[in-house]
Motif scaffolding. Structure first.
Motif, PDB file in Angstrom:
ATOM      1  N   ASP A   3       0.808  -1.447   0.238  1.00  0.00           N
ATOM      2  CA  ASP A   3      -0.215  -0.291   0.136  1.00  0.00           C
ATOM      3  C   ASP A   3       1.052   1.365  -0.267  1.00  0.00           C
ATOM      4  N   ARG A   4       0.295   2.465  -0.888  1.00  0.00           N
ATOM      5  CA  ARG A   4       1.373   3.868  -1.306  1.00  0.00           C
ATOM      6  C   ARG A   4       0.797   4.163   0.302  1.00  0.00           C
ATOM      7  N   THR A  39      -1.087   2.321   4.373  1.00  0.00           N
ATOM      8  CA  THR A  39      -2.596   1.802   4.139  1.00  0.00           C
ATOM      9  C   THR A  39      -3.400   1.635   2.345  1.00  0.00           C
ATOM     10  N   ASP A  40      -4.278   1.660   2.548  1.00  0.00           N
ATOM     11  CA  ASP A  40      -4.897   1.728   0.952  1.00  0.00           C
ATOM     12  C   ASP A  40      -5.605   2.508   1.413  1.00  0.00           C
ATOM     13  N   LEU A  87      -0.915  -4.081  13.781  1.00  0.00           N
ATOM     14  CA  LEU A  87      -1.381  -4.527  13.197  1.00  0.00           C
ATOM     15  C   LEU A  87      -2.452  -5.593  13.089  1.00  0.00           C
ATOM     16  N   LEU A  88      -2.897  -5.479  14.194  1.00  0.00           N
ATOM     17  CA  LEU A  88      -4.182  -6.270  14.432  1.00  0.00           C
ATOM     18  C   LEU A  88      -5.849  -5.488  13.662  1.00  0.00           C
ATOM     19  N   ARG A  89      -5.313  -4.636  12.743  1.00  0.00           N
ATOM     20  CA  ARG A  89      -6.197  -3.591  12.297  1.00  0.00           C
ATOM     21  C   ARG A  89      -6.228  -4.192  10.405  1.00  0.00           C
ATOM     22  N   PRO A  90      -7.345  -4.890  10.049  1.00  0.00           N
ATOM     23  CA  PRO A  90      -6.799  -5.162   8.671  1.00  0.00           C
ATOM     24  C   PRO A  90      -6.425  -4.393   8.211  1.00  0.00           C
ATOM     25  N   GLU A  91      -6.685  -3.399   8.195  1.00  0.00           N
ATOM     26  CA  GLU A  91      -6.343  -2.593   6.451  1.00  0.00           C
ATOM     27  C   GLU A  91      -5.089  -1.732   6.806  1.00  0.00           C
ATOM     28  N   ILE A  92      -3.915  -1.997   7.999  1.00  0.00           N
ATOM     29  CA  ILE A  92      -2.558  -1.622   8.495  1.00  0.00           C
ATOM     30  C   ILE A  92      -1.991  -2.465   7.279  1.00  0.00           C
ATOM     31  N   PRO A 186      -7.219  -7.775   3.243  1.00  0.00           N
ATOM     32  CA  PRO A 186      -8.132  -8.762   2.624  1.00  0.00           C
ATOM     33  C   PRO A 186      -7.989  -8.046   1.539  1.00  0.00           C
ATOM     34  N   TRP A 187      -8.861  -7.111   1.590  1.00  0.00           N
ATOM     35  CA  TRP A 187      -8.907  -6.194   0.342  1.00  0.00           C
ATOM     36  C   TRP A 187      -8.103  -6.362  -0.957  1.00  0.00           C
ATOM     37  N   ALA A 188      -7.030  -6.008  -0.483  1.00  0.00           N
ATOM     38  CA  ALA A 188      -5.305  -6.292  -1.219  1.00  0.00           C
ATOM     39  C   ALA A 188      -5.680  -7.253  -2.386  1.00  0.00           C
ATOM     40  N   LEU A 189      -5.824  -8.155  -0.915  1.00  0.00           N
ATOM     41  CA  LEU A 189      -5.900  -9.999  -1.821  1.00  0.00           C
ATOM     42  C   LEU A 189      -7.308 -10.316  -2.163  1.00  0.00           C
TER      43      LEU A 189
END
Ligand SMILES: Nc1ncnc2c1ncn2[C@@H]1O[C@H](COP(=O)(O)OP(=O)(O)OP(=O)(O)O)[C@@H](O)[C@H]1O
Ligand SMILES: Nc1nc2c(c(=O)[nH]1)N=C(CO)CN2
Length: 289
Positions: A3-4, A39-40, A87-92, A186-189
């Motif tokens: 993520d950029r 993150t994205d 890193l428990l936050r899935p967005e990161i 999850p979203w990137a995957l």
């Protein structure tokens, strides 16, 4: 691709009792923490909805809880715990943590002492594969190979010929399940899975209709663990909301991981047990084993 976008939270200050020396444990001192979160931000940028991002206030509260919490000897250990919390936050996708100890007992005049730590997520994932158009067995093998670019696979099930479930009259499916770990959110995957599907000519027309390749994210994180991820949104729901009732997912999954677990209606269940409640007669291992 990492993520950029970055959320930067700088200069969170609180009093803690970390340190090796007696008086540090007794009197305490200020610790200052910077957190840079990769993150994205495009979903939140488009939706203007806090639910699509990570609240910096939540992260700041978690940082203060760690500074004020269990005393540790080293600022390295403090940074490691803060990175783990973030890193428990899935967005990161990845995080850089800097812990400053401006009043450290250094013994000479000094400006600052700090540790800087970078950590990337590594999350367990389960992906279900299905195909019932074209050379499905070959497609599934190719898809597993393509998946390796995004997931470190630890196990891949045998392939299964399965009766179609739902949708219009259509050919039998070939199904399999792949298990591994990823550094992607999850979203990137999901975006990567869609890319692999399109690479195999997948188009979305009829719901539950025939397809060259379908890749579903079944679980993300360790079911029952601190990093278990539960998301409910049209774009991404995990665990996959229909996985628990699909023998064509559970039977291959169990083949890849006999200890597999899935949360169903809030409860962690053994997949081996869930399978016993399903009709599995339409699910046949292709190599007959
Ligand atoms: N866990 C998930 N795995 C894959 N896609 C998901 C998931 N949760 C939500 N979706 C969304 O579902 C949308 C439709 O996916 P797809 O066309 O593969 O559905 P389907 O295979 O016909 O049905 P099903 O989801 O019942 O398998 C995708 O665009 C995706 O954004
Ligand atoms: N046997 C089988 N049936 C299905 C499958 C599948 O992968 N296998 N996928 C569907 C929609 O994703 C609908 N029905």
């Amino acid at each position: 691709m990492p993520d950029r976008d970055v959320i930067e939270l700088l200069g969170v200050r609180a009093k803690g009792y970390h340190g090796v020396l007696d008086f540090e444990r007794r009197d305490g001192q200020d610790f200052v923490v910077d957190v840079l979160m990769g993150t994205d931000l495009s979903r939140a940028g488009a939706s203007d909805d806090l639910a699509d991002t990570v609240s910096y206030a939540e992260i700041a509260a978690a940082v203060v809880a760690r500074i004020e919490g269990e005393p540790l000897d080293l600022i390295e250990a403090l940074a490691e715990r803060i990175a783990g919390d973030v890193l428990l936050r899935p967005e990161i996708g990845d995080v850089e943590v800097v812990v400053h100890k401006p009043q450290a007992p250094v013994g000479v005049p000094f400006g600052d002492v700090r540790v800087r730590m970078r950590r990337t997520r590594r999350s367990a994932v389960v992906v279900a594969l299905g195909s019932n158009l074209g050379d499905s067995t070959q497609t599934l093998h190719d898809a597993v190979d393509a998946l390796r670019a995004h997931v470190d696979l630890t196990a891949v099930s045998r392939t299964y010929a399965t009766d179609p479930v739902g949708g219009p009259e259509q050919p039998d499916y070939v199904n399999a399940v792949a298990v591994g770990t990823t550094s992607l959110t999850p979203w990137a995957l999901l975006t990567a899975l869609h890319g692999i599907e399109s690479g195999h000519g997948r188009t979305r027309e009829v719901r539950w209709g025939p397809r060259t390749l379908d890749l579903d994210l079944v679980t993300y994180g360790t079911t029952g663990g601190a990093d278990e991820t539960r998301l409910v949104a049209p774009v991404l729901t995990v665990p996959h909301p229909r996985a628990h009732e699909r023998a064509f997912v559970l039977v291959p999954w169990l083949d890849a991981d006999p200890d597999a677990r899935l949360r169903v209606d809030g409860e962690v269940r053994a997949v081996a047990e869930l399978v016993t409640a399903l009709d599995t007669t339409g699910v046949r291992a292709v190599d007959g084993r």
